[in-house]
Design a protein around this motif. Structure first.
Motif, PDB file in Angstrom:
ATOM      1  N   LYS A 232     -42.797 -10.662  40.137  1.00  0.00           N
ATOM      2  CA  LYS A 232     -41.414 -11.138  39.974  1.00  0.00           C
ATOM      3  C   LYS A 232     -40.378 -10.023  39.902  1.00  0.00           C
ATOM      4  N   LYS A 243     -36.160 -16.709  41.506  1.00  0.00           N
ATOM      5  CA  LYS A 243     -35.777 -16.140  40.204  1.00  0.00           C
ATOM      6  C   LYS A 243     -35.494 -17.228  39.164  1.00  0.00           C
ATOM      7  N   GLU A 244     -34.976 -18.373  39.594  1.00  0.00           N
ATOM      8  CA  GLU A 244     -34.697 -19.450  38.634  1.00  0.00           C
ATOM      9  C   GLU A 244     -35.993 -20.067  38.111  1.00  0.00           C
ATOM     10  N   GLN A 247     -37.653 -18.102  35.468  1.00  0.00           N
ATOM     11  CA  GLN A 247     -37.057 -18.360  34.150  1.00  0.00           C
ATOM     12  C   GLN A 247     -37.716 -19.571  33.486  1.00  0.00           C
ATOM     13  N   TYR A 248     -38.009 -20.580  34.310  1.00  0.00           N
ATOM     14  CA  TYR A 248     -38.711 -21.762  33.787  1.00  0.00           C
ATOM     15  C   TYR A 248     -40.124 -21.392  33.336  1.00  0.00           C
ATOM     16  N   ASN A 250     -41.202 -18.576  32.421  1.00  0.00           N
ATOM     17  CA  ASN A 250     -41.126 -17.714  31.237  1.00  0.00           C
ATOM     18  C   ASN A 250     -40.860 -18.514  29.966  1.00  0.00           C
ATOM     19  N   ASP A 252     -37.887 -19.887  29.375  1.00  0.00           N
ATOM     20  CA  ASP A 252     -36.474 -19.725  29.014  1.00  0.00           C
ATOM     21  C   ASP A 252     -35.651 -20.969  29.357  1.00  0.00           C
ATOM     22  N   TRP A 253     -36.032 -21.664  30.435  1.00  0.00           N
ATOM     23  CA  TRP A 253     -35.271 -22.829  30.895  1.00  0.00           C
ATOM     24  C   TRP A 253     -36.195 -24.032  31.048  1.00  0.00           C
ATOM     25  N   ALA A 258     -33.590 -25.371  35.719  1.00  0.00           N
ATOM     26  CA  ALA A 258     -33.903 -24.374  36.750  1.00  0.00           C
ATOM     27  C   ALA A 258     -33.567 -24.914  38.140  1.00  0.00           C
ATOM     28  N   GLU A 261     -29.905 -24.935  38.682  1.00  0.00           N
ATOM     29  CA  GLU A 261     -29.424 -23.578  38.932  1.00  0.00           C
ATOM     30  C   GLU A 261     -29.735 -23.130  40.360  1.00  0.00           C
TER      31      GLU A 261
END
Length: 304
Positions: A232, A243-244, A247-248, A250, A252-253, A258, A261
């Motif tokens: 990544k 990249k979005e 985040q999911y 990880n 985070d979202w 995601a 976004e």
């Protein structure tokens, strides 16, 4: 048609507008091949999220520069310009027309106009800027660029860390603004470019983008992103859609956020694409639903 002249038909426009479908129809009409100038479709590891041509579409006309590189390779616009011109020189030996398609404005311009010359800069400058990005964040670098080169600050994609760092390293390494090296005289091309653009009302473009993202998710984009999670941090994966979802993954979202976004960032990307492509006053613009024969007739007019 003036058969002594070689023509590159370059198809531009925002993402999800129908460039791939048109390129195949034109390649079939002119009995020729297609060069892709999409900087993310080069990577064989990224298929769903880059909306690369399907197996059926690839069978419709011979394509070049689709899925020919690994995300671990450092393949940049300079290398692409060299490879694409070499490919065109080969194709034009037996053809008067070649098609090029892609939404990456810089890569498109590299082929049609040539790249700007930039001085060599010390590797340590880029390393320092990358450390600054990690420590101070992107906004810090953006403000630094705004001070050193206001013109670049207002024209490049400042939400792209790679672009900001590239501009800054030239500013710092040369002592001159990055923008001062742009638009100098370049190598002349041995072919004539005819650029055609596809467009539509902005609301319709955005609606097509939203639908495309939904289709990508149905086709397994999340599963594709999962297989790339260990990579990544590579530049190739600093890409909308990937990249979005990182985040999911990880934590985070949420997945719904995601996806929203991805849609939002793709719409922003399409807006930047239109701004870039509309700088070329010679582009022949067509509504995305324009009849194929109308486009062919206009192309032939410009080949007389």
């Amino acid at each position: 048609m003036n058969t002594t002249t070689k023509y590159l038909i370059s198809i531009v426009g925002p993402t999800a507008i129908g460039k791939t479908a048109l390129s195949i129809k034109l390649a079939q009409h002119f009995n020729t091949e297609i060069i892709s100038a999409d900087s993310r479709q080069f990577f064989k590891d990224m298929q769903i999220g880059t909306a690369a041509p399907s197996v059926e579409e690839l069978a419709g006309a011979k394509h070049h520069f689709i899925h020919h590189k690994s995300i671990e390779e450092n393949y940049n616009v300079g290398a692409f310009e060299k490879d694409a011109i070499q490919c065109l020189n080969h194709l034009f030996k037996n053809r008067d027309v070649v098609i090029m398609v892609g939404g990456s404005g810089l890569y498109n311009d590299a082929v049609t106009k040539g790249l700007d010359y930039f001085p060599d800069v010390k590797v340590s400058i880029r390393e320092d800027l990358n450390k600054s990005l990690e420590t101070n964040g992107l906004e810090f670098l953006q403000n630094q660029l705004k001070t050193l080169d206001p013109t670049s600050y207002s024209t490049i994609s400042i939400d792209n860390p790679h672009r900001v760092i590239r501009a800054l390293e030239v500013c710092i390494g040369s002592g001159k603004p990055y923008s001062s090296f742009l638009n100098k005289e370049k190598n002349k091309r041995l072919f004539t470019t005819i650029t055609i653009g596809l467009t539509a009302d902005r609301a319709l473009i955005y609606n097509r983008i939203n639908k495309r993202v939904d289709i990508m998710m149905e086709e397994g984009l999340l599963e594709e992103v999962k297989t790339l999670q260990q990579y990544k941090n590579l530049n190739a994966l600093n890409t909308v859609g990937y990249k979005e979802l990182f985040q999911y993954l990880n934590g985070d979202w949420t997945l719904d956020f995601a996806i929203s976004e991805i849609k939002k960032n793709t719409r922003r990307f399409a807006k930047r694409q239109l701004t870039w492509f509309k700088r070329n006053e010679n582009t022949l613009w067509f509504d995305y639903q324009t009849n194929l024969n109308t486009i062919i007739d206009k192309l032939k007019e410009n080949m007389l």
